[in-house]
Design a protein around this motif. Structure first.
Motif, PDB file in Angstrom:
ATOM      1  N   UNK A 120       0.827  -1.207   0.000  1.00  0.00           N
ATOM      2  CA  UNK A 120       0.000   0.000   0.000  1.00  0.00           C
ATOM      3  C   UNK A 120       0.862   1.258   0.000  1.00  0.00           C
ATOM      4  N   UNK A 121       1.940   1.251   0.778  1.00  0.00           N
ATOM      5  CA  UNK A 121       2.841   2.403   0.826  1.00  0.00           C
ATOM      6  C   UNK A 121       3.454   2.654  -0.550  1.00  0.00           C
ATOM      7  N   UNK A 122       3.804   1.584  -1.236  1.00  0.00           N
ATOM      8  CA  UNK A 122       4.406   1.702  -2.568  1.00  0.00           C
ATOM      9  C   UNK A 122       3.407   2.309  -3.551  1.00  0.00           C
ATOM     10  N   UNK A 123       2.169   1.843  -3.510  1.00  0.00           N
ATOM     11  CA  UNK A 123       1.147   2.347  -4.436  1.00  0.00           C
ATOM     12  C   UNK A 123       0.868   3.828  -4.210  1.00  0.00           C
ATOM     13  N   UNK A 124       0.893   4.245  -2.935  1.00  0.00           N
ATOM     14  CA  UNK A 124       0.570   5.634  -2.606  1.00  0.00           C
ATOM     15  C   UNK A 124       1.788   6.545  -2.548  1.00  0.00           C
ATOM     16  N   UNK A 125       2.991   5.978  -2.698  1.00  0.00           N
ATOM     17  CA  UNK A 125       4.234   6.747  -2.609  1.00  0.00           C
ATOM     18  C   UNK A 125       4.368   7.430  -1.247  1.00  0.00           C
ATOM     19  N   UNK A 126       4.105   6.666  -0.219  1.00  0.00           N
ATOM     20  CA  UNK A 126       4.246   7.140   1.157  1.00  0.00           C
ATOM     21  C   UNK A 126       5.368   6.336   1.812  1.00  0.00           C
ATOM     22  N   UNK A 127       6.414   6.989   2.314  1.00  0.00           N
ATOM     23  CA  UNK A 127       7.536   6.240   2.899  1.00  0.00           C
ATOM     24  C   UNK A 127       7.131   5.519   4.176  1.00  0.00           C
ATOM     25  N   UNK A 128       7.772   4.376   4.406  1.00  0.00           N
ATOM     26  CA  UNK A 128       7.487   3.578   5.593  1.00  0.00           C
ATOM     27  C   UNK A 128       8.799   3.189   6.269  1.00  0.00           C
ATOM     28  N   UNK A 129       8.932   3.577   7.514  1.00  0.00           N
ATOM     29  CA  UNK A 129      10.086   3.203   8.320  1.00  0.00           C
ATOM     30  C   UNK A 129       9.740   1.922   9.065  1.00  0.00           C
ATOM     31  N   UNK A 130      10.510   0.871   8.818  1.00  0.00           N
ATOM     32  CA  UNK A 130      10.258  -0.431   9.429  1.00  0.00           C
ATOM     33  C   UNK A 130      11.068  -0.526  10.712  1.00  0.00           C
ATOM     34  N   UNK A 131      10.369  -0.486  11.843  1.00  0.00           N
ATOM     35  CA  UNK A 131      11.072  -0.526  13.124  1.00  0.00           C
ATOM     36  C   UNK A 131      11.563  -1.934  13.432  1.00  0.00           C
ATOM     37  N   UNK A 132      10.707  -2.948  13.194  1.00  0.00           N
ATOM     38  CA  UNK A 132      11.086  -4.343  13.397  1.00  0.00           C
ATOM     39  C   UNK A 132      10.421  -5.188  12.325  1.00  0.00           C
ATOM     40  N   UNK A 133      11.186  -6.057  11.716  1.00  0.00           N
ATOM     41  CA  UNK A 133      10.760  -7.059  10.722  1.00  0.00           C
ATOM     42  C   UNK A 133      12.050  -7.485  10.051  1.00  0.00           C
ATOM     43  N   UNK A 134      12.374  -8.764  10.130  1.00  0.00           N
ATOM     44  CA  UNK A 134      13.720  -9.180   9.724  1.00  0.00           C
ATOM     45  C   UNK A 134      13.785 -10.010   8.451  1.00  0.00           C
ATOM     46  N   UNK A 135      12.647 -10.433   7.914  1.00  0.00           N
ATOM     47  CA  UNK A 135      12.684 -11.284   6.727  1.00  0.00           C
ATOM     48  C   UNK A 135      13.379 -10.564   5.569  1.00  0.00           C
ATOM     49  N   UNK A 144      10.372   0.843  -3.183  1.00  0.00           N
ATOM     50  CA  UNK A 144      11.112   2.109  -3.160  1.00  0.00           C
ATOM     51  C   UNK A 144      10.784   2.963  -1.940  1.00  0.00           C
ATOM     52  N   UNK A 145       9.753   2.588  -1.195  1.00  0.00           N
ATOM     53  CA  UNK A 145       9.307   3.405  -0.065  1.00  0.00           C
ATOM     54  C   UNK A 145       9.753   2.844   1.285  1.00  0.00           C
ATOM     55  N   UNK A 146      10.523   1.762   1.270  1.00  0.00           N
ATOM     56  CA  UNK A 146      10.908   1.109   2.521  1.00  0.00           C
ATOM     57  C   UNK A 146      12.216   1.669   3.071  1.00  0.00           C
ATOM     58  N   UNK A 147      12.236   1.883   4.386  1.00  0.00           N
ATOM     59  CA  UNK A 147      13.441   2.276   5.111  1.00  0.00           C
ATOM     60  C   UNK A 147      13.459   1.427   6.386  1.00  0.00           C
ATOM     61  N   UNK A 148      14.192   0.317   6.325  1.00  0.00           N
ATOM     62  CA  UNK A 148      14.173  -0.637   7.441  1.00  0.00           C
ATOM     63  C   UNK A 148      15.310  -0.357   8.410  1.00  0.00           C
ATOM     64  N   UNK A 149      14.927  -0.023   9.633  1.00  0.00           N
ATOM     65  CA  UNK A 149      15.913   0.185  10.697  1.00  0.00           C
ATOM     66  C   UNK A 149      16.486  -1.143  11.171  1.00  0.00           C
ATOM     67  N   UNK A 150      15.644  -2.154  11.302  1.00  0.00           N
ATOM     68  CA  UNK A 150      16.042  -3.444  11.853  1.00  0.00           C
ATOM     69  C   UNK A 150      16.898  -4.218  10.854  1.00  0.00           C
ATOM     70  N   UNK A 151      17.881  -4.954  11.315  1.00  0.00           N
ATOM     71  CA  UNK A 151      18.721  -5.738  10.387  1.00  0.00           C
ATOM     72  C   UNK A 151      17.938  -6.887   9.758  1.00  0.00           C
ATOM     73  N   UNK A 152      18.453  -7.423   8.674  1.00  0.00           N
ATOM     74  CA  UNK A 152      17.866  -8.624   8.089  1.00  0.00           C
ATOM     75  C   UNK A 152      18.119  -9.810   9.022  1.00  0.00           C
TER      76      UNK A 152
END
Length: 410
Positions: A120-135, A144-152
């Motif tokens: 949904x963030x990608x479709x709307x061009x809204x950036x998303x900061x991922x606090x936790x999610x490791x996959x 293009x809208x993902x900014x993941x703080x948590x490591x893989x």
């Protein structure tokens, strides 16, 4: 700071989002507020099987918004959405938040829900900061809208196993083999694959006896624990959420299995207050590798004191800590952008280069895929009813206790 808490996705909200998606309304223009005032959508599993960590993240985000106003002068209106621990609800929650004018998102803890929300963030061009999610898939699918703080998961596991190998080298009578128990969801499968790869790379001096997957909604893990015990392994490596971490320990006690070492890379359990509340004396001894706060950070004492005042029945853990840090990443970006428009925040996030405010995770910078290039891990061990830092040595506050005290001797 304004804060709007939603207890969950209502039937009306779920149906409304489904109808909107069916009609093709998936790319809504994000309406910005005045500079210095930003509407932030926060997606977490506040109810359901993942409620314990989800609620911890909500606390961290709310505490982070208060701190960000003081440090960055940014007023944040936080709008919380609950995935109800269902991965498919990530997208529905994100779509609703974007409709409400959120120009940046934080979420969604569970890897499956995060990937769903990112669509949904990608479709709307809204950036998303991922606090936790490791996959791995979170930053490997071309979003293009993902900014993941948590490591893989691979980064966490590799660094965790390096720390584990170092610990084992200093011990006598070390285990000889390990059973791997893991969730069979997106996070669990990704972490199990990472363990398989990193175990060989790091050359951990333990043989893997067996991989034992289980369903995250399982209400009984007696069969799986019996398999682990029957494998002959004298160490248990587990990839868990807090509920199943509790069930595994209870089954070990019930079945009289006393592994010499219990180690959880990229998991919940040892860090969670709910774990100790449920297990009491049986919660001590297990080891967890995770991102943890830096007690020596300049603002750490003040943050911890305020958190304890605001939430006297909880403690700041990796979930609330990472969520807190994600809010600071957003605030830093909005401050540098001088705007709450999604495009401006996106550009500022791409240029992020900051020292963490609270966490012991290394400098925060995002690569071309949106992955934070930092991600140092800390080893915790349950001691006297709380998680204690036992490695790396530079931040250790306690000495590793080994071997695990037999459950029937406690």
């Amino acid at each position: 700071m304004m804060n709007r808490n939603e207890s969950g996705l209502t039937r009306r909200a779920l149906l409304g989002s489904s109808v909107g998606a069916a009609a093709g309304l998936v790319s809504w223009p994000a309406k910005a507020n005045a500079p210095g005032n930003v509407r932030v959508g926060a997606i977490n599993p506040s109810s359901g099987v993942l409620a314990f960590p989800g609620q911890a993240c909500v606390r961290g985000i709310d505490a982070g918004a208060k701190f960000a106003k003081e440090k960055f002068g940014i007023d944040m209106e936080i709008i919380h959405a609950d995935t109800q621990s269902r991965p498919e609800n990530g997208r529905i929650a994100a779509e609703n938040l974007i409709r409400q004018g959120c120009t940046v998102l934080i979420g969604a803890w569970d890897s499956g829900a995060t990937i769903s929300a990112l669509q949904a963030a990608e479709a709307a061009k809204v950036p998303m900061v991922v606090h936790i999610a490791s996959a791995t898939q979170v930053t490997s699918q071309g979003f293009t809208q993902v900014f993941r703080y948590y490591p893989t998961s691979l980064t966490v596991v590799r660094k965790s196993l390096i720390e584990l190998k170092s610990l084992l080298s200093s011990l006598k009578d070390v285990p000889t083999s390990a059973a791997i128990m893991h969730l069979n969801n997106t996070m669990g499968q990704s972490t199990a694959a990472s363990i398989d790869q990193a175990w060989k790379e790091v050359d951990v001096p333990l043989e893997i006896a067996q991989y034992i997957p289980y369903d995250e909604k399982a209400r009984d893990l007696s069969v799986e624990v019996a398999k682990a015990k029957a494998s002959g392994a004298d160490a248990l490596v587990s990839v868990t959420r807090v509920n199943d971490a509790i069930m595994i320990i209870r089954e070990c006690v019930k079945q009289g299995w006393n592994p010499r070492l219990i180690f959880s890379p990229n998991s919940n359990g040892v860090q969670d207050k709910a774990y100790y509340d449920a297990l009491g004396k049986y919660g001590d001894g297990a080891i967890l590798s995770t991102l943890w706060y830096n007690p020596k950070a300049p603002d750490a004492a003040a943050i911890l004191k305020r958190f304890a005042s605001d939430y006297p029945n909880d403690w700041l853990d990796a979930n609330s800590g990472c969520a807190f840090e994600a809010v600071q990443i957003v605030a830093d970006a909005v401050s540098r952008a001088g705007s709450s428009e999604s495009a401006a925040i996106h550009a500022a996030l791409k240029a992020t280069d900051m020292t963490p405010i609270l966490m012991s995770s290394g400098r925060i910078k995002f690569d071309a895929s949106g992955q934070n290039m930092g991600g140092d891990v800390t080893l915790l061990q349950g001691q006297n009813g709380r998680p204690r830092v036992v490695a790396p040595q530079a931040v250790a506050e306690a000495t590793l206790q080994y071997p695990l005290v037999p459950f029937n001797s406690r």
